[in-house]
Design a protein around this motif. Structure first.
Motif, PDB file in Angstrom:
ATOM      1  N   VAL A 173       0.857  -1.191   0.000  1.00 12.08           N
ATOM      2  CA  VAL A 173       0.000   0.000   0.000  1.00 12.08           C
ATOM      3  C   VAL A 173       0.888   1.235   0.000  1.00 12.08           C
ATOM      4  O   VAL A 173       1.852   1.319   0.772  1.00 12.08           O
ATOM      5  CB  VAL A 173      -0.927   0.008   1.242  1.00 12.08           C
ATOM      6  CG1 VAL A 173      -1.732   1.297   1.308  1.00 12.08           C
ATOM      7  CG2 VAL A 173      -1.846  -1.210   1.218  1.00 12.08           C
ATOM      8  N   PHE A 174       0.542   2.177  -0.866  1.00 13.01           N
ATOM      9  CA  PHE A 174       1.279   3.433  -0.964  1.00 13.01           C
ATOM     10  C   PHE A 174       0.314   4.595  -0.782  1.00 13.01           C
ATOM     11  O   PHE A 174      -0.786   4.600  -1.353  1.00 13.01           O
ATOM     12  CB  PHE A 174       1.960   3.552  -2.324  1.00 13.01           C
ATOM     13  CG  PHE A 174       3.039   2.531  -2.537  1.00 13.01           C
ATOM     14  CD1 PHE A 174       4.351   2.830  -2.239  1.00 13.01           C
ATOM     15  CD2 PHE A 174       2.730   1.272  -3.007  1.00 13.01           C
ATOM     16  CE1 PHE A 174       5.343   1.879  -2.412  1.00 13.01           C
ATOM     17  CE2 PHE A 174       3.708   0.312  -3.190  1.00 13.01           C
ATOM     18  CZ  PHE A 174       5.025   0.613  -2.887  1.00 13.01           C
ATOM     19  N   LEU A 175       0.710   5.554   0.020  1.00 13.31           N
ATOM     20  CA  LEU A 175      -0.041   6.794   0.207  1.00 13.31           C
ATOM     21  C   LEU A 175       0.835   7.921  -0.312  1.00 13.31           C
ATOM     22  O   LEU A 175       1.941   8.145   0.209  1.00 13.31           O
ATOM     23  CB  LEU A 175      -0.388   7.016   1.682  1.00 13.31           C
ATOM     24  CG  LEU A 175      -1.063   8.338   2.032  1.00 13.31           C
ATOM     25  CD1 LEU A 175      -2.397   8.490   1.303  1.00 13.31           C
ATOM     26  CD2 LEU A 175      -1.253   8.466   3.534  1.00 13.31           C
ATOM     27  N   ASN A 176       0.383   8.576  -1.365  1.00 12.96           N
ATOM     28  CA  ASN A 176       1.149   9.655  -1.999  1.00 12.96           C
ATOM     29  C   ASN A 176       2.557   9.198  -2.375  1.00 12.96           C
ATOM     30  O   ASN A 176       3.525   9.930  -2.234  1.00 12.96           O
ATOM     31  CB  ASN A 176       1.194  10.889  -1.102  1.00 12.96           C
ATOM     32  CG  ASN A 176      -0.188  11.397  -0.783  1.00 12.96           C
ATOM     33  OD1 ASN A 176      -1.101  11.314  -1.600  1.00 12.96           O
ATOM     34  ND2 ASN A 176      -0.376  11.909   0.418  1.00 12.96           N
ATOM     35  N   GLY A 177       2.654   7.946  -2.830  1.00 18.06           N
ATOM     36  CA  GLY A 177       3.930   7.403  -3.285  1.00 18.06           C
ATOM     37  C   GLY A 177       4.828   6.845  -2.195  1.00 18.06           C
ATOM     38  O   GLY A 177       5.906   6.340  -2.479  1.00 18.06           O
ATOM     39  N   VAL A 178       4.404   6.914  -0.937  1.00 18.63           N
ATOM     40  CA  VAL A 178       5.202   6.431   0.188  1.00 18.63           C
ATOM     41  C   VAL A 178       4.591   5.131   0.704  1.00 18.63           C
ATOM     42  O   VAL A 178       3.400   5.094   1.035  1.00 18.63           O
ATOM     43  CB  VAL A 178       5.259   7.477   1.333  1.00 18.63           C
ATOM     44  CG1 VAL A 178       6.039   6.943   2.521  1.00 18.63           C
ATOM     45  CG2 VAL A 178       5.850   8.782   0.821  1.00 18.63           C
ATOM     46  N   GLU A 179       5.413   4.078   0.777  1.00 22.33           N
ATOM     47  CA  GLU A 179       4.887   2.794   1.228  1.00 22.33           C
ATOM     48  C   GLU A 179       4.399   2.878   2.673  1.00 22.33           C
ATOM     49  O   GLU A 179       5.053   3.471   3.530  1.00 22.33           O
ATOM     50  CB  GLU A 179       5.938   1.697   1.106  1.00 22.33           C
ATOM     51  CG  GLU A 179       5.375   0.328   1.398  1.00 22.33           C
ATOM     52  CD  GLU A 179       6.302  -0.824   1.048  1.00 22.33           C
ATOM     53  OE1 GLU A 179       5.854  -1.980   1.160  1.00 22.33           O
ATOM     54  OE2 GLU A 179       7.462  -0.577   0.673  1.00 22.33           O
TER      55      GLU A 179
END
Length: 98
Positions: free
Chosen positions: A23-29
């Motif tokens: 899962v990534f939020l704004n490209g951050v895992e």
């Protein structure tokens, strides 16, 4: 200490997503158990995420280069395997529950 109720954000997992997945939020895992939990086919973030809503005027001004987009626009992406091949579910929709 604030007594405000915590807002949760629910992101529905696509039906073909199976473990393991990332899962990534704004490209951050993001890490399960730290940043989110999986509950009833949803990713549950214990914080409020936001998707920018553009009205006609704002959208038109962006198209003509008059203004940019500066609103908060979180993106949740899930990387997983489908039929033995890498797959990505990008910019999944989410909803807030109070």
């Amino acid at each position: 200490m604030s007594k405000e109720p915590r807002r949760e954000t629910f992101v529905r997992l696509p039906g073909d997503v199976q473990r393991p997945f990332q899962v990534f939020l704004n490209g951050v895992e993001q890490q399960e158990g730290v940043d989110f939990v999986v509950r009833d086919g949803n990713l549950v973030f214990e914080r409020e995420l936001a998707q920018e809503r553009l009205g006609v005027g704002r959208w038109t001004s962006m198209v003509f280069g008059i203004a940019g987009s500066y609103g908060k626009d979180d993106a949740v992406d899930v990387v997983y395997e489908r039929d033995g091949r890498p797959a990505v579910a990008a910019k999944l929709r989410f909803e807030q529950l109070d």
